[in-house]
Write an enzyme that holds these catalytic residues in place. Sequence first.
Site, mmCIF file in Angstrom:
data_model
loop_
_atom_site.group_PDB
_atom_site.id
_atom_site.type_symbol
_atom_site.label_atom_id
_atom_site.label_comp_id
_atom_site.label_asym_id
_atom_site.label_seq_id
_atom_site.Cartn_x
_atom_site.Cartn_y
_atom_site.Cartn_z
ATOM 1 N N CYS A 22 29.883 -68.887 -45.217
ATOM 2 C CA CYS A 22 28.502 -68.680 -45.689
ATOM 3 C C CYS A 22 27.930 -70.001 -46.200
ATOM 4 O O CYS A 22 28.597 -70.777 -46.844
ATOM 5 C CB CYS A 22 28.502 -67.682 -46.838
ATOM 6 S SG CYS A 22 28.657 -66.007 -46.276
ATOM 7 N N LYS B 84 38.347 -57.614 -47.993
ATOM 8 C CA LYS B 84 38.216 -58.727 -47.027
ATOM 9 C C LYS B 84 38.904 -59.981 -47.572
ATOM 10 O O LYS B 84 39.685 -60.631 -46.877
ATOM 11 C CB LYS B 84 36.738 -59.037 -46.800
ATOM 12 C CG LYS B 84 36.456 -60.372 -46.126
ATOM 13 C CD LYS B 84 34.993 -60.632 -45.863
ATOM 14 C CE LYS B 84 34.302 -61.316 -46.986
ATOM 15 N NZ LYS B 84 34.552 -62.772 -47.081
ATOM 16 N N ASN B 85 38.647 -60.283 -48.850
ATOM 17 C CA ASN B 85 39.141 -61.541 -49.418
ATOM 18 C C ASN B 85 40.605 -61.495 -49.831
ATOM 19 O O ASN B 85 41.132 -62.492 -50.317
ATOM 20 C CB ASN B 85 38.256 -61.979 -50.581
ATOM 21 C CG ASN B 85 36.870 -62.386 -50.071
ATOM 22 O OD1 ASN B 85 36.687 -62.594 -48.861
ATOM 23 N ND2 ASN B 85 35.902 -62.470 -50.952
ATOM 24 N N ARG C 299 30.567 -76.502 -50.355
ATOM 25 C CA ARG C 299 31.922 -75.953 -50.150
ATOM 26 C C ARG C 299 32.911 -77.029 -49.687
ATOM 27 O O ARG C 299 33.507 -76.938 -48.621
ATOM 28 C CB ARG C 299 31.863 -74.782 -49.191
ATOM 29 C CG ARG C 299 30.873 -73.736 -49.677
ATOM 30 C CD ARG C 299 30.938 -72.465 -48.929
ATOM 31 N NE ARG C 299 32.013 -71.610 -49.429
ATOM 32 C CZ ARG C 299 32.220 -70.379 -48.945
ATOM 33 N NH1 ARG C 299 31.476 -69.935 -47.963
ATOM 34 N NH2 ARG C 299 33.185 -69.638 -49.437
ATOM 35 N N PRO C 300 33.065 -78.065 -50.501
ATOM 36 C CA PRO C 300 34.046 -79.102 -50.161
ATOM 37 C C PRO C 300 35.472 -78.543 -50.207
ATOM 38 O O PRO C 300 35.680 -77.412 -50.675
ATOM 39 C CB PRO C 300 33.836 -80.148 -51.256
ATOM 40 C CG PRO C 300 33.239 -79.411 -52.390
ATOM 41 C CD PRO C 300 32.422 -78.305 -51.799
ATOM 42 N N ILE C 301 36.443 -79.312 -49.717
ATOM 43 C CA ILE C 301 37.840 -78.842 -49.775
ATOM 44 C C ILE C 301 38.715 -79.848 -50.519
ATOM 45 O O ILE C 301 39.944 -79.881 -50.346
ATOM 46 C CB ILE C 301 38.399 -78.561 -48.350
ATOM 47 C CG1 ILE C 301 38.302 -79.813 -47.466
ATOM 48 C CG2 ILE C 301 37.704 -77.379 -47.709
ATOM 49 C CD1 ILE C 301 39.037 -79.648 -46.130
ATOM 50 N N ASP C 302 38.080 -80.654 -51.367
ATOM 51 C CA ASP C 302 38.830 -81.694 -52.092
ATOM 52 C C ASP C 302 39.936 -81.123 -52.974
ATOM 53 O O ASP C 302 41.039 -81.700 -53.068
ATOM 54 C CB ASP C 302 37.869 -82.548 -52.921
ATOM 55 C CG ASP C 302 37.019 -81.701 -53.865
ATOM 56 O OD1 ASP C 302 36.572 -80.609 -53.451
ATOM 57 O OD2 ASP C 302 36.819 -82.109 -55.016
ATOM 58 N N ARG D 137 35.161 -69.444 -43.468
ATOM 59 C CA ARG D 137 35.773 -70.263 -44.520
ATOM 60 C C ARG D 137 37.275 -70.080 -44.514
ATOM 61 O O ARG D 137 38.031 -70.984 -44.807
ATOM 62 C CB ARG D 137 35.180 -69.837 -45.870
ATOM 63 C CG ARG D 137 35.790 -70.523 -47.085
ATOM 64 C CD ARG D 137 35.311 -71.911 -47.288
ATOM 65 N NE ARG D 137 35.883 -72.536 -48.478
ATOM 66 C CZ ARG D 137 35.672 -73.813 -48.779
ATOM 67 N NH1 ARG D 137 34.939 -74.574 -48.006
ATOM 68 N NH2 ARG D 137 36.206 -74.365 -49.863
HETATM 69 C C1 EPZ Z 1 36.396 -67.356 -52.106
HETATM 70 O O1 EPZ Z 1 35.741 -68.461 -51.514
HETATM 71 C C2 EPZ Z 1 35.790 -66.124 -51.451
HETATM 72 N N1 EPZ Z 1 36.060 -66.145 -50.021
HETATM 73 C C3 EPZ Z 1 34.284 -66.115 -51.701
HETATM 74 O O2 EPZ Z 1 33.767 -64.915 -51.134
HETATM 75 C C4 EPZ Z 1 34.039 -66.093 -53.208
HETATM 76 O O3 EPZ Z 1 32.645 -66.162 -53.442
HETATM 77 C C5 EPZ Z 1 34.732 -67.296 -53.859
HETATM 78 O O4 EPZ Z 1 36.136 -67.296 -53.519
HETATM 79 C C6 EPZ Z 1 34.600 -67.283 -55.378
HETATM 80 O O5 EPZ Z 1 35.129 -66.096 -55.897
HETATM 81 C C7 EPZ Z 1 37.282 -65.761 -49.579
HETATM 82 O O6 EPZ Z 1 38.157 -65.423 -50.347
HETATM 83 C C8 EPZ Z 1 37.468 -65.743 -48.092
HETATM 84 P P1 EPZ Z 1 36.225 -71.232 -54.334
HETATM 85 P P2 EPZ Z 1 36.290 -69.969 -51.791
HETATM 86 O O7 EPZ Z 1 37.102 -72.237 -53.698
HETATM 87 O O8 EPZ Z 1 37.762 -69.949 -51.862
HETATM 88 C C9 EPZ Z 1 34.043 -75.339 -55.323
HETATM 89 C C10 EPZ Z 1 32.289 -63.600 -49.880
HETATM 90 O O9 EPZ Z 1 31.070 -63.382 -49.990
HETATM 91 N N2 EPZ Z 1 35.160 -75.979 -54.611
HETATM 92 O O10 EPZ Z 1 36.721 -70.418 -55.476
HETATM 93 O O11 EPZ Z 1 35.643 -70.862 -50.807
HETATM 94 C C11 EPZ Z 1 33.164 -74.554 -54.364
HETATM 95 O O12 EPZ Z 1 32.234 -75.409 -53.731
HETATM 96 C C12 EPZ Z 1 32.819 -65.010 -50.054
HETATM 97 O O13 EPZ Z 1 33.162 -62.727 -49.646
HETATM 98 C C13 EPZ Z 1 35.238 -77.362 -54.601
HETATM 99 O O14 EPZ Z 1 34.391 -78.052 -55.177
HETATM 100 O O15 EPZ Z 1 35.673 -70.231 -53.236
HETATM 101 C C14 EPZ Z 1 32.507 -73.555 -55.271
HETATM 102 O O16 EPZ Z 1 31.407 -74.165 -55.920
HETATM 103 C C15 EPZ Z 1 31.713 -66.030 -50.303
HETATM 104 N N3 EPZ Z 1 36.272 -77.955 -53.947
HETATM 105 C C16 EPZ Z 1 33.608 -73.256 -56.299
HETATM 106 O O17 EPZ Z 1 34.546 -74.329 -56.208
HETATM 107 C C17 EPZ Z 1 37.237 -77.215 -53.296
HETATM 108 O O18 EPZ Z 1 38.172 -77.815 -52.727
HETATM 109 C C18 EPZ Z 1 34.352 -71.947 -56.036
HETATM 110 O O19 EPZ Z 1 34.850 -71.994 -54.736
HETATM 111 C C19 EPZ Z 1 37.142 -75.807 -53.322
HETATM 112 C C20 EPZ Z 1 36.092 -75.206 -53.987
#
Ligand code: EPZ
Length: 416
Positions: free
Chosen positions: A116, A22-23, A121-124, A92
Site C-alpha cells: 500500500c 492476513k498479517n 516504507r523503507p526497509i532500513d 509488502r
Molecule cells: C505491517 O506492515 C502490516 N503489514 C501493516 O498492515 C501494518 O499497518 C503495519 O505492520 C503496522 O502495524 C503486514 O503485516 C503484511 P512496520 P510493516 O514495519 O511491517 C517504518 C494492512 O493494511 N519502517 O511496522 O510494513 C515504516 O515506514 C497493512 O494490512 C521504517 O522506517 O509495518 C512505518 O512508518 C498496511 N523502516 C513504521 O516503521 C523499516 O525498515 C511501521 O512499519 C521498517 C519500517
Amino acid sequence: MEKFVINGGRKLSGKLRVESAKNSVLPILAASILTNEEVIIKDCPKILDVLNMIRILAFLGVKTRFSDGNLIINSSGINGYAIPQSLSNQLRSSIFMMGALLSRCGKAELAYPGGCEIGLRPIDIHLKGLKNLGILVEDTGGEIICVADKMCGGEVYLDFPSVGATENVMLSAVTAKGKTEIRNAAKEPEIVDLMRFLNAMGAKVYGAGTSTILIEGVEKLHGAVFKPVSDRIEAGTYLIATAITGGEIELENCSAKNISSLIHKLCDNACKISIKNDIIYLKSGACRKSFSFATGPYPCFPTDLQAPLMSLATVSDGVSVITENVFEMRYRHVQELVKMGADITVSGRTAIVKGVKRLMGATVNAHDLRGGASLIIASLNAEGKTIVEDINHIQRGYYEMDKKLRSLGADIKKKN
Ligand code: EPZ
C-alpha cells in the site's frame, strides 16, 4: 478495473465469521519454506495478498494447493533464492521472504517490496537487523542481495518496533547458530502467532508479544498443521460498518482482546458491545457520539483501523480528532470522504473531523487497502449511490467483502 456499487441507508444486521488474519498468514507462508516437510495452514483466506505470496513461492519451486479451505505447502522442491521485481513489488510481504530464504538457502536476492502507498516504507530496520546476525547485505539500489555464510545469533535492537522487521529477524534467527535477542520488538498479535507457528515447527522462540524476543537457533525444522489467529482488522472493519448503519452484528472467531482499543472507541460512540468467548456482539446506539484517538504500535490503536474508524467519525455528533503516528501518508482516503460530504481538515499527522448529519453518494477511488474499506463503510451510510473504483486494493485484504455485506443486508454489487 472492477468497482463496487453501493446504495446506502440500510441497517446491517446478522452474523459473520471472521477470516484468519492476513498479517499472520503472510509471514507464516514465508516461514513455511523453512522445512522440507508438509505444512498445512488451516482456514487460509484466498485474498489477493495470499495468492500473490503463493505465486512467489511457486516461482521458487514450492508446491501449494488449497483443500477444503486449508492451504497445503510442500517446499521440498525449492530451487531458488532470487525473487524478481515483477513478483516482489506486488506486496509488502515479499520482504519476509528475505529472512526465510536466508534460513533455508543461505542466500536471498529480492527487489524492493511493494504494498500500500501509505508512506515511503523503507526497509532500513530490516537490513540493520539482519546485519546484526552477521548477514552480508548489499543494496544495489533497487535490489537487495544477502548472504548468510557468517550468520549467527546476536543482539538486535530495532530503532522502531517494526512488525515486518521483527518478523524478518525471527525468520533468520530460528536457524542461526547460537542465541538471538530482539529488543524493542513489535508486540502485535500476529508476531505472537508467528512464534506459535515457528515453535510448532520445532523452533525455540520465546517472549513474542513483549518487547524482547529470545530465540535459540536449531538445526532443523519439521512440518506443522496450524490455525492462524483471526483477523482483528477485518473484525474491526465489520464492527465499524455495523455502527455507521445503526445496525447490529454477531461476529464469530474473534479475539476481543486483540481489538480492545477499538472496542473502547465504539463504546465512546455509544455502541453496546458484549463479548462471550470468541463472539463479539455489537448493537449501535441511537446516536453516534464523536471520539478521538491516536494510532501507534500495539497495544496502541491500530493504524490499519484509522481509515475505517474515520468514516464513522464523519457522521458522529461533534468534533473527532485523529492522529496517525505510524505511517506518514495514511490520509489518502480523506479527499475521497470529502467528495461524499465529509468535513475533514488535515494538518500534518492530525485530522480534525466535524460530524455531519449524513454523507452523500459519490464516485470515489480506493487508493489503498484500508482507505478503500473506509469508503465502503462511508457508502453504507451515504444517501444515494456510491461507486468505489480500484477495488483490487480492497480485495488484497478482505475476502468477498461484497458477499459478506450483502449477507448482512447491504445493497452492494461488484461491477466491471
Ligand atoms: C505491517 O506492515 C502490516 N503489514 C501493516 O498492515 C501494518 O499497518 C503495519 O505492520 C503496522 O502495524 C503486514 O503485516 C503484511 P512496520 P510493516 O514495519 O511491517 C517504518 C494492512 O493494511 N519502517 O511496522 O510494513 C515504516 O515506514 C497493512 O494490512 C521504517 O522506517 O509495518 C512505518 O512508518 C498496511 N523502516 C513504521 O516503521 C523499516 O525498515 C511501521 O512499519 C521498517 C519500517
